[in-house]
Design an enzyme around this catalytic site. Sequence first.
Site, short mmCIF file in Angstrom:
data_model
loop_
_atom_site.label_atom_id
_atom_site.label_comp_id
_atom_site.label_asym_id
_atom_site.label_seq_id
_atom_site.Cartn_x
_atom_site.Cartn_y
_atom_site.Cartn_z
N GLU A 31 -12.78 -5.43 7.98
CA GLU A 31 -12.73 -6.21 7.00
C GLU A 31 -13.03 -7.73 6.88
O GLU A 31 -12.91 -8.03 6.29
CB GLU A 31 -11.20 -5.83 6.78
CG GLU A 31 -10.47 -6.41 4.90
CD GLU A 31 -9.38 -5.72 4.38
OE1 GLU A 31 -9.19 -5.54 3.09
OE2 GLU A 31 -8.72 -4.72 5.07
N PHE A 52 -11.44 6.36 4.20
CA PHE A 52 -11.91 7.61 4.77
C PHE A 52 -13.07 8.26 3.32
O PHE A 52 -13.03 8.31 2.32
CB PHE A 52 -11.60 8.77 5.16
CG PHE A 52 -10.17 7.83 6.49
CD1 PHE A 52 -10.67 7.25 6.94
CD2 PHE A 52 -9.64 8.87 6.92
CE1 PHE A 52 -10.30 6.78 8.20
CE2 PHE A 52 -9.23 8.72 7.94
CZ PHE A 52 -9.47 7.62 8.97
N LYS A 107 1.04 -3.08 3.58
CA LYS A 107 1.13 -1.83 4.72
C LYS A 107 1.97 -2.10 5.75
O LYS A 107 2.43 -1.17 6.09
CB LYS A 107 -0.55 -1.46 4.84
CG LYS A 107 -1.35 -0.19 3.55
CD LYS A 107 -2.18 0.10 4.42
CE LYS A 107 -3.00 1.22 3.60
NZ LYS A 107 -3.87 -0.21 2.43
N HIS A 119 -7.33 -4.50 2.54
CA HIS A 119 -6.58 -2.58 2.91
C HIS A 119 -6.23 -2.44 4.04
O HIS A 119 -4.89 -1.30 4.09
CB HIS A 119 -8.40 -2.24 2.95
CG HIS A 119 -7.88 -1.02 2.71
ND1 HIS A 119 -7.27 -0.22 2.47
CD2 HIS A 119 -8.20 -0.17 3.85
CE1 HIS A 119 -7.34 1.74 2.06
NE2 HIS A 119 -8.05 1.54 3.93
N HIS A 162 1.20 3.05 5.26
CA HIS A 162 -0.18 3.64 3.91
C HIS A 162 0.38 5.14 3.03
O HIS A 162 0.10 5.66 2.81
CB HIS A 162 -1.01 3.94 4.77
CG HIS A 162 -2.77 3.95 4.24
ND1 HIS A 162 -2.99 3.98 2.92
CD2 HIS A 162 -3.55 3.76 4.44
CE1 HIS A 162 -4.44 4.35 3.24
NE2 HIS A 162 -4.64 4.33 4.29
N CYS A 209 -8.45 6.79 0.14
CA CYS A 209 -7.19 6.26 0.50
C CYS A 209 -7.76 4.87 -1.05
O CYS A 209 -6.74 3.82 -1.51
CB CYS A 209 -7.55 4.86 1.83
SG CYS A 209 -7.22 5.76 2.84
#
Length: 417
Positions: free
Chosen positions: A317, A403, A338, A306, A343, A167
């Site tokens: 976050e 990830f 998003k 994010h 995403h 990502c």
Amino acid sequence: MAKVLITGMGAISPLGADLPTSFAQALAGHCAIGAATPDIAKWLPNVLLAQAAADPASKLNGKHASLDRASQFALVAANEALAEANIAAAPADSRRFGVYVGIGLGGAHTLDGLYSRFQSAVQSEGKRNPVVVHPLTVPRMMSNAPAAAISMGYGLHGPSHTYSVACASSAVAIGEAFRAIRDGYLDAAVVVGCEAMLTPGAMMAWNALRVMAKPQAADPSRSCRPFSQDRSGFVLGEGGAAIVLESEARAAARGQSALAELCGYGCSSDAAHLTAPSSAEQINAMQQALDDAGLRAEDIQYLNAHGTATDAGDVTETESIRGVFGSAAGQLAISSTKSMHGHLIGASGILEFALSVMAMNSGSLPPTATLEQADPRCDLDFIPLTARHGCDIRAIMSNSFAFGGSNASLVARRLPA
């Protein structure tokens, strides 16, 4: 060290076939999420997708028809960004002009098609040879195919680099291109993020991770709900975005106006877990970006989070933002776009950064469009439901946390009038 300017941007996303449309739709709070295509819904009836607003092939000429869909997205976005920057093919300083691409899973459509053809041939009981495939299968699905298509299409002889960092892929690509120009290795670069993995094989793999949003009964398009009490995961999207970076000297020499200054980049690795985030290293990446830009936390007025709508991700976050911004966190406007475009994995970082630059220049901030009831643990100003206009935004930050434990943060500031 050279000052690095953004002189062009472009995108093809679930929100629009170009960047201005994508931004307008984001400000309108439009959620471009819908049901899966029949080939996916057959096996995963509850999976949602955010498909691109246009077929990329329709915006390219016939010679690009055989490229993988991810490469087509990359070319469409790059064409828009380079056109806005007034850069034609084969520039005189082509050896000082690089191509930087971020992508999560290169050639997913080509790979899925390969396995489908193989299975079909095997089941034909000798009527077709399963080992006969198109000779350009590998060049189509290799991760650096988008970078190759752009460099060949525009005659750019500088370094051609591809970053696959889940990502964070395109955010890292932006940061590394920024460093190359700032430190004098290049004078310009086109940076692209692209992703096209809405295929049965890829979707089954993502579904197995149990991170996909469940359809909201009242309105499935609003099923991606970052920072919400009832969030259930993210929705995969597809598309591409691009920015053109130039040294201040190069842009000035050709009389090219700039959109913003890219001034800070930070990156870190959790080194702890494949999927669980680390607040400490997110803080590290954000603080690096601020230090790189020579800015304080209170100098940032907008942050594109994010914000994937996973339980652990959103809470971590929020903690990380508080850790960096301290008392200034309460005055910081934050949103996760998003919630609207889904995403885009390898393309998310650059699309969100481009939307943030447009927000800074326009003074209009896109919302977290589906945030109806915030999780009490996510207690910052996440711009719920509707856009905010008339804002004085002098500097922005954009976060991408991947990830594998890779974190990247970018900072840009508005240019003087």
